[in-house]
Structure formats: C-alpha cells, structure tokens
Write a protein that holds these residues in place. Structure first.
Motif, PDB file in Angstrom:
ATOM      1  N   THR A  66       0.878  -1.166   0.000  1.00  0.00           N
ATOM      2  CA  THR A  66       0.000   0.000   0.000  1.00  0.00           C
ATOM      3  C   THR A  66       0.919   1.220   0.000  1.00  0.00           C
ATOM      4  O   THR A  66       2.086   1.113   0.421  1.00  0.00           O
ATOM      5  CB  THR A  66      -0.916   0.030   1.246  1.00  0.00           C
ATOM      6  OG1 THR A  66      -0.107  -0.006   2.432  1.00  0.00           O
ATOM      7  CG2 THR A  66      -1.890  -1.139   1.236  1.00  0.00           C
ATOM      8  N   PRO A  67       0.446   2.347  -0.525  1.00  0.00           N
ATOM      9  CA  PRO A  67      -0.927   2.698  -0.854  1.00  0.00           C
ATOM     10  C   PRO A  67      -1.383   2.074  -2.172  1.00  0.00           C
ATOM     11  O   PRO A  67      -0.555   1.637  -2.984  1.00  0.00           O
ATOM     12  CB  PRO A  67      -0.870   4.217  -0.965  1.00  0.00           C
ATOM     13  CG  PRO A  67       0.530   4.479  -1.458  1.00  0.00           C
ATOM     14  CD  PRO A  67       1.380   3.479  -0.746  1.00  0.00           C
ATOM     15  N   GLN A  68      -2.694   2.081  -2.353  1.00  0.00           N
ATOM     16  CA  GLN A  68      -3.301   1.666  -3.604  1.00  0.00           C
ATOM     17  C   GLN A  68      -4.357   2.702  -3.976  1.00  0.00           C
ATOM     18  O   GLN A  68      -5.126   3.151  -3.131  1.00  0.00           O
ATOM     19  CB  GLN A  68      -3.952   0.288  -3.465  1.00  0.00           C
ATOM     20  CG  GLN A  68      -2.970  -0.856  -3.277  1.00  0.00           C
ATOM     21  CD  GLN A  68      -2.155  -1.134  -4.528  1.00  0.00           C
ATOM     22  OE1 GLN A  68      -2.664  -1.053  -5.646  1.00  0.00           O
ATOM     23  NE2 GLN A  68      -0.874  -1.466  -4.340  1.00  0.00           N
ATOM     24  N   THR A  69      -4.371   3.063  -5.254  1.00  0.00           N
ATOM     25  CA  THR A  69      -5.311   4.066  -5.752  1.00  0.00           C
ATOM     26  C   THR A  69      -6.248   3.446  -6.773  1.00  0.00           C
ATOM     27  O   THR A  69      -5.825   2.651  -7.618  1.00  0.00           O
ATOM     28  CB  THR A  69      -4.557   5.243  -6.410  1.00  0.00           C
ATOM     29  OG1 THR A  69      -3.690   5.845  -5.449  1.00  0.00           O
ATOM     30  CG2 THR A  69      -5.536   6.295  -6.934  1.00  0.00           C
ATOM     31  N   PHE A  70      -7.524   3.826  -6.679  1.00  0.00           N
ATOM     32  CA  PHE A  70      -8.545   3.388  -7.631  1.00  0.00           C
ATOM     33  C   PHE A  70      -9.141   4.632  -8.287  1.00  0.00           C
ATOM     34  O   PHE A  70      -9.526   5.582  -7.606  1.00  0.00           O
ATOM     35  CB  PHE A  70      -9.652   2.596  -6.932  1.00  0.00           C
ATOM     36  CG  PHE A  70      -9.192   1.293  -6.340  1.00  0.00           C
ATOM     37  CD1 PHE A  70      -9.431   0.094  -7.002  1.00  0.00           C
ATOM     38  CD2 PHE A  70      -8.520   1.264  -5.133  1.00  0.00           C
ATOM     39  CE1 PHE A  70      -9.005  -1.109  -6.454  1.00  0.00           C
ATOM     40  CE2 PHE A  70      -8.085   0.066  -4.579  1.00  0.00           C
ATOM     41  CZ  PHE A  70      -8.330  -1.129  -5.246  1.00  0.00           C
ATOM     42  N   ILE A  71      -9.236   4.595  -9.618  1.00  0.00           N
ATOM     43  CA  ILE A  71      -9.855   5.684 -10.365  1.00  0.00           C
ATOM     44  C   ILE A  71     -10.880   5.098 -11.315  1.00  0.00           C
ATOM     45  O   ILE A  71     -10.567   4.195 -12.100  1.00  0.00           O
ATOM     46  CB  ILE A  71      -8.798   6.490 -11.160  1.00  0.00           C
ATOM     47  CG1 ILE A  71      -7.811   7.176 -10.205  1.00  0.00           C
ATOM     48  CG2 ILE A  71      -9.468   7.532 -12.051  1.00  0.00           C
ATOM     49  CD1 ILE A  71      -6.691   7.939 -10.905  1.00  0.00           C
ATOM     50  N   GLU A  72     -12.114   5.591 -11.202  1.00  0.00           N
ATOM     51  CA  GLU A  72     -13.226   5.107 -12.021  1.00  0.00           C
ATOM     52  C   GLU A  72     -13.379   3.594 -11.915  1.00  0.00           C
ATOM     53  O   GLU A  72     -13.604   2.895 -12.910  1.00  0.00           O
ATOM     54  CB  GLU A  72     -13.036   5.529 -13.488  1.00  0.00           C
ATOM     55  CG  GLU A  72     -13.066   7.027 -13.690  1.00  0.00           C
ATOM     56  CD  GLU A  72     -12.892   7.433 -15.138  1.00  0.00           C
ATOM     57  OE1 GLU A  72     -12.656   6.519 -15.971  1.00  0.00           O
ATOM     58  OE2 GLU A  72     -12.984   8.629 -15.434  1.00  0.00           O
ATOM     59  N   GLY A  73     -13.226   3.095 -10.691  1.00  0.00           N
ATOM     60  CA  GLY A  73     -13.417   1.674 -10.440  1.00  0.00           C
ATOM     61  C   GLY A  73     -12.254   0.792 -10.829  1.00  0.00           C
ATOM     62  O   GLY A  73     -12.268  -0.419 -10.602  1.00  0.00           O
ATOM     63  N   ILE A  76      -5.317   1.469  -9.994  1.00  0.00           N
ATOM     64  CA  ILE A  76      -4.149   2.021 -10.666  1.00  0.00           C
ATOM     65  C   ILE A  76      -2.875   1.413 -10.100  1.00  0.00           C
ATOM     66  O   ILE A  76      -1.952   1.076 -10.825  1.00  0.00           O
ATOM     67  CB  ILE A  76      -4.112   3.556 -10.531  1.00  0.00           C
ATOM     68  CG1 ILE A  76      -5.420   4.161 -11.034  1.00  0.00           C
ATOM     69  CG2 ILE A  76      -2.909   4.132 -11.274  1.00  0.00           C
ATOM     70  CD1 ILE A  76      -5.740   3.816 -12.472  1.00  0.00           C
ATOM     71  N   GLY A  77      -2.824   1.288  -8.767  1.00  0.00           N
ATOM     72  CA  GLY A  77      -1.660   0.700  -8.112  1.00  0.00           C
ATOM     73  C   GLY A  77      -1.047   1.644  -7.099  1.00  0.00           C
ATOM     74  O   GLY A  77      -1.726   2.507  -6.533  1.00  0.00           O
ATOM     75  N   GLY A  78       0.268   1.464  -6.868  1.00  0.00           N
ATOM     76  CA  GLY A  78       0.972   2.267  -5.889  1.00  0.00           C
ATOM     77  C   GLY A  78       1.394   3.620  -6.446  1.00  0.00           C
ATOM     78  O   GLY A  78       0.942   4.043  -7.519  1.00  0.00           O
TER      79      GLY A  78
END
Length: 259
Positions: A66-73, A76-78
């Motif tokens: 982590t961190p982990q990012t989500f965009i529009e479901g 994306i990843g770290g």
C-alpha cells in the motif's frame, strides 16, 4: 473489505487506501494523495489504522503493498504506478539515471553562503573574498556529504582514485582532510591556512590526476563520489573542475600568506 467507489457527475474522484498509524505514516500514501489533488481529483481517503487492516486489504485485492489508488473503479496501483498513469517520469531519487542536481544544489548554496558572509562582514560584495569563501564553503559541504556514509563513499571513491587504490585508508581519511582544510580556510588565520593549503593542494592534485586518467584516458563511465557514496553524479568535467578549483585556491592561499 469492499472497495468503495463513488462517482459524482463531472467530478473527478479517486479512492486512496493508505497506512496511517501511531507508529507509521506511509510517505508514499501522502505523495499519492498530493499528486491526485494536484491533478484535480477529489480524494476519498481511506486510512488503515492498524497493520492487520492493511494486511487484510492486501490479501483481499491480491497486492503486496500500500498505498493503492482506484480511479473510475479501476485499480491504478501504488505511487509509482500512479505517476505513470499521469504520464510522469520516475522520481529522480528512485532512478538510476545520472544527474548533476546534487552538485548544482550544493554549489549554489555554497555561493549564497559566500555572498551572505562577505556582505555581513564588509557590507559589500568583493569578488576575491567571495571566491575564497565559496571554495571553502564548497569543500566543507562536500566533506559533510561524504561523511554521512563513509563506507559507501570509500567504495565509490576506490573505483577511480589512484592513491586510494594503493592505500585504502586514504579513502577514509580524505573527507576529513577536505573538511578541515575548508574550515581552516574560513578562519583566515595565516598559520592554519598554511597548514590547510598544502593538504588541499595534495588531495586536489591527486584527485585531478585520478579523474583525468579514469575519464579521458581510460574512457571509463563512473559515478563520482564527490557528493558522497551511492550518488548518481557522473565522473567527468565537473569532478575535474572541483579538484582544479581546490588546487587553485590552495596555491592562492600559499602565495597570499607567504608573500
């Protein structure tokens, strides 16, 4: 644990999962949040309050960090993945590419220190005292960088310095000579200057010969240990110029105090 994705009309939203505990705040989580905000995203910030929460999240989503990012479901990843998503280059501190940035930063600060000191003492700017102060401050700053990790410096220095290759202990002594010589020059005490100048002249001469041989005769592509070990500063003209400047200042100090 279900990933929550909320999309509001025409508003760019990202969901970020990062570690925030009393013992550890993940720097890459903060960098990810900052990058998202700078890209115009509203960040839905989910903070793990314990290692167990983070472990559960990683296991559920099949990720290792982590961190982990989500965009529009979409995940994306770290932080590195997020930079790539926005078309940004890999950060310099994580890159193996050569750079002159440390040298530019250090010598810029050395010059500013020289200008400020000369102005404070004399109320004016005089090129000769500023030059003397600049070289002395530069030597001290570079010595500090080397002494931050003497072991790493010695490993890199041994790759090209001719004297250190013959006498390994010289690699460990060099930063102390450089730093003390710089301090002695700053004091402007003639007796100290007459001790420091020959030492600086010696290490500058050996350094210049070593760099010239490695770069211009042997044609080797090496990293310079001038700003400390494990640096990505290339060994070359700048490194040679540093040694020549040290030699020049040493000769000037000898002439100045012996005349």
């Amino acid at each position: 644990m279900n990933v929550q994705i909320h999309n509001k009309s025409k508003e760019k939203t990202a969901v970020l999962y990062r570690m925030v505990t009393d013992a550890h705040i993940c720097p890459f989580g903060l960098k990810s949040r900052d990058l998202l905000k700078r890209q115009g995203y509203k960040v839905e910030d989910h903070q793990f309050q314990s290692k167990q929460e983070a472990d559960d999240f990683r296991e559920e989503h099949g990720v290792k960090t982590t961190p982990q990012t989500f965009i529009e479901g979409k995940r994306i990843g770290g932080y590195d993945d997020l930079r790539a998503y926005f078309g940004k280059d890999k950060q310099q501190e994580e890159s193996d590419e050569t750079t002159y940035q440390p040298i530019v930063a250090m010598f810029s600060m050395a010059l500013l220190l020289a200008l400020a000191t000369n102005w404070r003492v004399t109320g004016s700017l005089q090129w000769l005292p500023v030059t003397e102060l600049f070289v002395a401050f530069g030597m001290v700053i570079l010595a500090i960088q080397k002494l931050r990790d003497l072991f790493a410096f010695s490993n890199q220095f041994l790759g090209y310095d001719l004297l250190a290759q013959k006498w390994v202990r010289y690699a460990y002594i060099y930063p102390f000579i450089e730093g003390l010589a710089g301090v002695a020059m700053l004091t402007a005490v003639p007796e100290l200057a007459l001790i420091a100048a020959p030492l600086a002249l010696f290490i500058g001469t050996v350094g210049a010969i070593s760099v010239f041989k490695a770069v211009y005769i042997d044609k080797r592509e090496l990293k310079c240990a001038c700003v400390g070990g494990n640096s990505n500063v290339p060994l070359g003209f700048v490194s040679l110029s540093e040694n020549l400047a040290m030699m020049g200042m040493s000769i000037w100090m000898l002439v100045k105090h012996l005349a």
